[in-house]
Scaffold this motif. Structure first.
Motif, short mmCIF file in Angstrom:
data_model
loop_
_atom_site.label_atom_id
_atom_site.label_comp_id
_atom_site.label_asym_id
_atom_site.label_seq_id
_atom_site.Cartn_x
_atom_site.Cartn_y
_atom_site.Cartn_z
N PRO A 19 9.29 -38.55 -50.74
CA PRO A 19 9.67 -38.13 -52.04
C PRO A 19 11.22 -38.78 -52.31
O PRO A 19 12.04 -38.88 -51.40
N LYS A 20 11.43 -39.43 -53.48
CA LYS A 20 12.36 -40.05 -53.78
C LYS A 20 13.63 -39.20 -54.35
O LYS A 20 13.32 -37.87 -54.93
N LEU A 21 15.12 -39.49 -53.94
CA LEU A 21 16.18 -38.63 -54.59
C LEU A 21 16.33 -38.81 -55.93
O LEU A 21 16.41 -39.88 -56.47
N HIS A 158 14.65 -35.58 -48.71
CA HIS A 158 14.55 -34.82 -50.05
C HIS A 158 14.88 -33.33 -49.64
O HIS A 158 15.50 -32.70 -50.37
N ILE A 159 14.59 -32.90 -48.43
CA ILE A 159 14.84 -31.44 -48.09
C ILE A 159 16.45 -31.36 -47.87
O ILE A 159 17.05 -30.23 -48.28
N SER A 219 25.42 -45.26 -50.33
CA SER A 219 24.83 -46.51 -50.80
C SER A 219 23.76 -46.79 -49.71
O SER A 219 22.89 -47.58 -50.09
N THR A 220 23.93 -46.32 -48.38
CA THR A 220 22.96 -46.44 -47.42
C THR A 220 21.84 -45.70 -47.76
O THR A 220 20.87 -45.93 -47.11
N LEU A 221 21.65 -44.96 -48.83
CA LEU A 221 20.40 -44.19 -49.08
C LEU A 221 19.77 -44.86 -50.35
O LEU A 221 18.75 -44.10 -50.81
N ALA A 222 20.35 -45.90 -51.00
CA ALA A 222 20.10 -46.42 -52.22
C ALA A 222 18.30 -46.64 -52.12
O ALA A 222 17.79 -46.51 -53.19
N GLU A 226 15.42 -42.57 -56.48
CA GLU A 226 14.42 -42.88 -57.86
C GLU A 226 15.45 -43.59 -58.91
O GLU A 226 16.46 -43.25 -59.14
N SER A 227 14.91 -44.73 -59.16
CA SER A 227 15.45 -45.54 -60.38
C SER A 227 17.10 -45.57 -59.94
O SER A 227 17.92 -45.09 -60.74
#
Length: 478
Positions: A19-21, A158-159, A219-222, A226-227
């Motif tokens: 799942p996206k953030l 996501h958790i 930014s390392t989680l870009a 989501e969008s």
């Protein structure tokens, strides 16, 4: 061992769609990357010789440091929405050698930062459980805690994101209550007290810098957002307001309600005493519990960014392919374990040593990021920027000037020991890059082939101008 691995390897582990953030979890992940609440800001009152410099610092430093860093992060993270984050920016501006150095410095400083939080967690608990002050109980507890938090990261980003929301609400609530209870006792003139003879400028600037940096970490989680073109700027703006409020409100309540003579007592953990003086034992206990939970949130956010940074560097071909392997939950297993190992080995260092070392390495990396921001404005003016800082190239240069001067000041104030150890780390990074190139050439380890690496371009859902999408896509390296 001699073959390169592809992302579509038939033997690879099948992963669930991760799942996206979304916006809210990302806001609180950034909050925990940077702050986690007012725990640790107490030293600013003591090292600043009183409340005045502490309050001014948390009003002025965000303007000259946090906001410029957040703006630069918003533009570059949306232009390069990949897990490599700042490694990608530097590589695009200055080439892979400097991109690798950026990644090495930032990862090392991040792991050093993360080594603080399990230790601080136990430091708060030992007031209620004195046995944790003994090595025989402290070391096993530290290891179990680190492994438990690492497992939470393994289970999915996501958790971690929603855990950050819950932890932040729990951690900030006691300070809202404390501020309300303090209102009748506040005397505004107490905020103006300062004793310049007691000001420790090195400690003051290091405390300010440490409490207001790491805006670029998310930014390392870009690639997991989501969008990102729409979500990142909003999340950064919300996090800036949340961080400033979480520092200023408790500081104003505590320093305004207590006598100026108590300024010398403000050190790590003092907010618990402030809570007792204002609200009683129950509020002290609540703040201690909130501080402990906040350190868990800080650990989770930092671990996620460090691990996904290594994953991104592996996808770019800078690190062996096993760093990019994902678990069935979509998390980078080996990268998480590598970061956790670093945390365990660095936990023996003192609080002040860690802060000064990580600040120095972080400052080196940020100078490169500001330089890349300006260089990309000149080198790639056509780059599709879903969010663009509303300044021309000269304005972008002037935006980066005050925070760059602050970075240099923090580095100049460092001790000789910090210069020496940081110098050794820099030399290791310079040697590690050509060594990994040799490993790749000799096929001693598997690397992701160049033709299967992700092309760094802004996804169609976040493009501002679809007609210019092909022309403005940014390849990995120049």
């Amino acid at each position: 061992m001699g073959e390169e691995i592809t992302p579509n390897d038939e033997d690879s582990v099948k992963t669930k769609p991760s799942p996206k953030l979304t916006l809210l979890p990302l806001v609180f992940l950034i909050f925990y990357e940077v702050s986690g609440g007012p725990f640790g800001v107490e030293d600013s009152v003591k090292s600043g010789g009183g409340p005045l410099l502490a309050l001014l610092g948390f009003l002025i430093f965000p303007i000259i440091w946090s906001i410029p860093e957040a703006l630069v992060t918003a533009e570059l993270a949306t232009s390069f929405p990949e897990n490599g984050g700042y490694v990608v920016w530097i590589s695009s501006a200055f080439g892979p050698f400097w991109g690798f150095q950026e990644g090495f410095w930032k990862w090392f400083s991040g792991v050093m930062d993360n080594a603080l939080y399990p230790v601080l967690f136990l430091d708060y608990l030992k007031h209620s459980f004195p046995v944790l002050d003994h090595v025989a109980a402290r070391v096993p507890t530290l290891l179990v805690l680190t492994f438990a938090l690492t497992y939470l990261n393994y289970r999915g980003l996501h958790i971690v994101g929603f855990s950050a929301v819950l932890l932040a609400v729990f951690s900030l609530c006691p300070f809202v209550v404390m501020a309300l209870l303090a209102v009748p006792r506040i005397s505004p003139k107490r905020w103006l007290f300062v004793d310049f003879k007691k000001v420790n400028w090195r400690g003051y600037f290091n405390t300010m810098f440490w409490n207001l940096n790491y805006w670029d970490k998310a930014s390392t989680l870009a690639g997991e957002v989501e969008s990102p073109g729409k979500t990142f700027p909003k999340a950064l703006f919300g996090a800036v307001l949340l961080v400033m409020g979480s520092y200023l409100i408790p500081l104003m309540a505590g320093t305004g309600a207590l006598s100026e003579s108590a300024s010398g007592e403000w050190s790590d953990g003092y907010f618990a005493e402030v809570g007792m003086l204002i609200g009683g034992v129950w509020l002290k206990g609540w703040i201690q519990a909130a501080a402990a939970m906040s350190n868990l949130g800080l650990f989770e956010a930092e671990m996620s960014s460090d691990a996904f940074q290594l994953l991104g560097m592996s996808e770019m071909g800078m690190l062996p392919a096993f760093f990019a392997q994902r678990s069935k939950y979509g998390t980078p297993t080996i990268s998480i374990l590598c970061s956790a190992t670093g945390v365990i080995f660095l936990s023996w260092m003192s609080f002040q040593e860690i802060i000064e070392f990580l600040n120095f390495l972080y400052a080196l990396g940020m100078l490169l990021e500001f330089a890349a921001f300006v260089k990309l404005r000149i080198k790639k003016p056509e780059l599709n920027r879903p969010y663009r800082v509303p300044l021309n190239t000269l304005g972008a240069l002037l935006l980066c000037l005050p925070p760059s001067l602050l970075l240099i000041l923090v580095m100049v104030l460092a001790t000789a020991k910090t210069f020496l150890i940081s110098g050794v780390i820099v030399v290791v990074g310079f040697c590690l890059h050509p060594f990994l190139k040799l490993v790749k050439e000799k096929r001693w380890a598997r690397f992701i082939p160049e033709d299967t690496r992700p092309v760094l371009e802004v996804s169609s859902e976040s493009q501002v101008d679809e007609e210019d999408g092909d022309e403005s896509s940014a390849s990995l390296l120049p």
